[in-house]
Scaffold this motif. Structure first.
Motif, mmCIF file in Angstrom:
data_model
loop_
_atom_site.group_PDB
_atom_site.id
_atom_site.type_symbol
_atom_site.label_atom_id
_atom_site.label_comp_id
_atom_site.label_asym_id
_atom_site.label_seq_id
_atom_site.Cartn_x
_atom_site.Cartn_y
_atom_site.Cartn_z
ATOM 1 N N THR A 142 2.102 -4.447 3.674
ATOM 2 C CA THR A 142 1.146 -4.041 2.650
ATOM 3 C C THR A 142 1.753 -4.432 1.313
ATOM 4 O O THR A 142 2.975 -4.513 1.168
ATOM 5 C CB THR A 142 0.874 -2.526 2.661
ATOM 6 O OG1 THR A 142 2.087 -1.825 2.425
ATOM 7 C CG2 THR A 142 0.270 -2.082 3.989
ATOM 8 N N THR A 178 1.062 -4.032 -3.154
ATOM 9 C CA THR A 178 0.314 -3.506 -4.294
ATOM 10 C C THR A 178 0.720 -4.286 -5.535
ATOM 11 O O THR A 178 1.907 -4.442 -5.814
ATOM 12 C CB THR A 178 0.606 -2.004 -4.513
ATOM 13 O OG1 THR A 178 0.213 -1.288 -3.333
ATOM 14 C CG2 THR A 178 -0.160 -1.470 -5.722
ATOM 15 N N SER A 237 -4.412 -3.250 -3.995
ATOM 16 C CA SER A 237 -3.611 -3.203 -2.764
ATOM 17 C C SER A 237 -4.316 -3.971 -1.652
ATOM 18 O O SER A 237 -5.544 -4.011 -1.589
ATOM 19 C CB SER A 237 -3.390 -1.752 -2.317
ATOM 20 O OG SER A 237 -2.602 -1.075 -3.247
#
Length: 104
Positions: free
Chosen positions: A29, A31, A81
Protein backbone atom coordinates in the motif's frame (compact mmCIF):
# COMPACT_ATOMS: atom_id res chain seq x y z
CA UNK A 1 6.12 30.44 -6.85
CA UNK A 2 7.44 32.69 -4.10
CA UNK A 3 10.54 30.51 -3.57
CA UNK A 4 8.59 28.02 -1.46
CA UNK A 5 8.85 24.31 -2.16
CA UNK A 6 6.07 21.80 -2.33
CA UNK A 7 6.56 18.72 -0.21
CA UNK A 8 5.82 15.33 -1.80
CA UNK A 9 6.07 12.38 0.56
CA UNK A 10 5.31 8.78 -0.41
CA UNK A 11 4.92 6.24 2.38
CA UNK A 12 4.85 2.57 1.42
CA UNK A 13 4.04 -0.50 3.45
CA UNK A 14 4.59 -4.14 2.54
CA UNK A 15 1.49 -6.19 3.37
CA UNK A 16 2.80 -9.62 4.26
CA UNK A 17 -0.63 -11.11 5.04
CA UNK A 18 -1.79 -10.97 1.41
CA UNK A 19 1.55 -11.28 -0.38
CA UNK A 20 2.58 -14.60 -1.93
CA UNK A 21 6.36 -14.36 -2.47
CA UNK A 22 6.61 -17.90 -3.85
CA UNK A 23 4.39 -16.75 -6.73
CA UNK A 24 6.20 -13.38 -7.03
CA UNK A 25 3.10 -11.49 -5.86
CA UNK A 26 4.14 -8.88 -3.32
CA UNK A 27 1.43 -6.52 -2.12
CA UNK A 28 2.13 -2.93 -1.06
CA UNK A 29 0.00 0.00 0.00
CA UNK A 30 1.19 3.54 -0.53
CA UNK A 31 0.06 6.99 0.53
CA UNK A 32 1.07 10.18 -1.22
CA UNK A 33 1.00 13.42 0.77
CA UNK A 34 1.52 16.70 -1.06
CA UNK A 35 1.79 19.89 0.99
CA UNK A 36 0.94 23.29 -0.49
CA UNK A 37 3.18 25.84 1.30
CA UNK A 38 1.78 28.84 -0.57
CA UNK A 39 -0.65 31.49 0.61
CA UNK A 40 -2.96 30.70 -2.30
CA UNK A 41 -4.67 27.60 -3.62
CA UNK A 42 -3.17 25.52 -6.41
CA UNK A 43 -4.53 23.19 -9.03
CA UNK A 44 -2.59 19.91 -9.19
CA UNK A 45 -2.94 18.18 -12.53
CA UNK A 46 0.03 15.85 -12.82
CA UNK A 47 2.21 13.73 -10.57
CA UNK A 48 4.33 11.03 -12.19
CA UNK A 49 4.65 7.83 -10.16
CA UNK A 50 7.38 5.28 -10.84
CA UNK A 51 7.87 1.83 -9.35
CA UNK A 52 11.37 0.33 -9.24
CA UNK A 53 11.67 -3.36 -8.38
CA UNK A 54 14.76 -4.91 -6.79
CA UNK A 55 15.94 -6.18 -10.19
CA UNK A 56 16.01 -2.59 -11.49
CA UNK A 57 12.85 -2.84 -13.57
CA UNK A 58 11.14 0.57 -13.69
CA UNK A 59 7.47 0.94 -14.56
CA UNK A 60 5.07 3.84 -14.42
CA UNK A 61 2.14 3.40 -12.06
CA UNK A 62 -1.35 4.27 -13.18
CA UNK A 63 -2.46 7.15 -11.03
CA UNK A 64 -5.46 9.48 -10.88
CA UNK A 65 -3.33 12.61 -11.32
CA UNK A 66 -2.85 12.05 -15.05
CA UNK A 67 -6.40 12.86 -16.13
CA UNK A 68 -7.85 14.88 -13.26
CA UNK A 69 -7.28 18.18 -11.54
CA UNK A 70 -7.19 18.49 -7.75
CA UNK A 71 -7.57 21.74 -5.85
CA UNK A 72 -5.22 22.05 -2.87
CA UNK A 73 -6.02 24.95 -0.56
CA UNK A 74 -3.41 27.26 0.86
CA UNK A 75 -1.23 25.70 3.58
CA UNK A 76 -3.08 22.37 3.23
CA UNK A 77 -2.17 18.75 2.51
CA UNK A 78 -3.54 16.54 -0.21
CA UNK A 79 -3.45 12.77 0.46
CA UNK A 80 -4.07 9.84 -1.84
CA UNK A 81 -3.76 6.12 -1.04
CA UNK A 82 -3.68 3.07 -3.27
CA UNK A 83 -2.20 -0.41 -3.49
CA UNK A 84 0.01 -2.25 -5.95
CA UNK A 85 1.16 -5.79 -6.57
CA UNK A 86 4.78 -6.23 -7.64
CA UNK A 87 7.03 -9.20 -8.32
CA UNK A 88 9.56 -8.15 -5.68
CA UNK A 89 9.32 -7.56 -1.91
CA UNK A 90 11.93 -4.79 -2.30
CA UNK A 91 10.28 -2.11 -4.39
CA UNK A 92 10.46 1.67 -4.40
CA UNK A 93 7.70 4.12 -5.35
CA UNK A 94 8.90 7.57 -6.43
CA UNK A 95 6.92 10.62 -7.45
CA UNK A 96 7.53 13.85 -9.29
CA UNK A 97 5.22 16.85 -9.42
CA UNK A 98 4.86 17.76 -13.08
CA UNK A 99 2.05 20.32 -13.25
CA UNK A 100 0.78 22.76 -10.62
CA UNK A 101 -1.09 26.00 -11.43
CA UNK A 102 -1.82 28.89 -9.07
CA UNK A 103 -5.48 29.74 -8.47
CA UNK A 104 -6.21 33.46 -8.14
Amino acid sequence: MNGKSFSLIIDTEYVEEVSVPTQHRDFFTYTITLTNPLSQSVNLSSIRLLLTDSDGTVSELHNPFQDNDYLISSQQDFCYSNDIITHSPLSIVQGKIESVALID
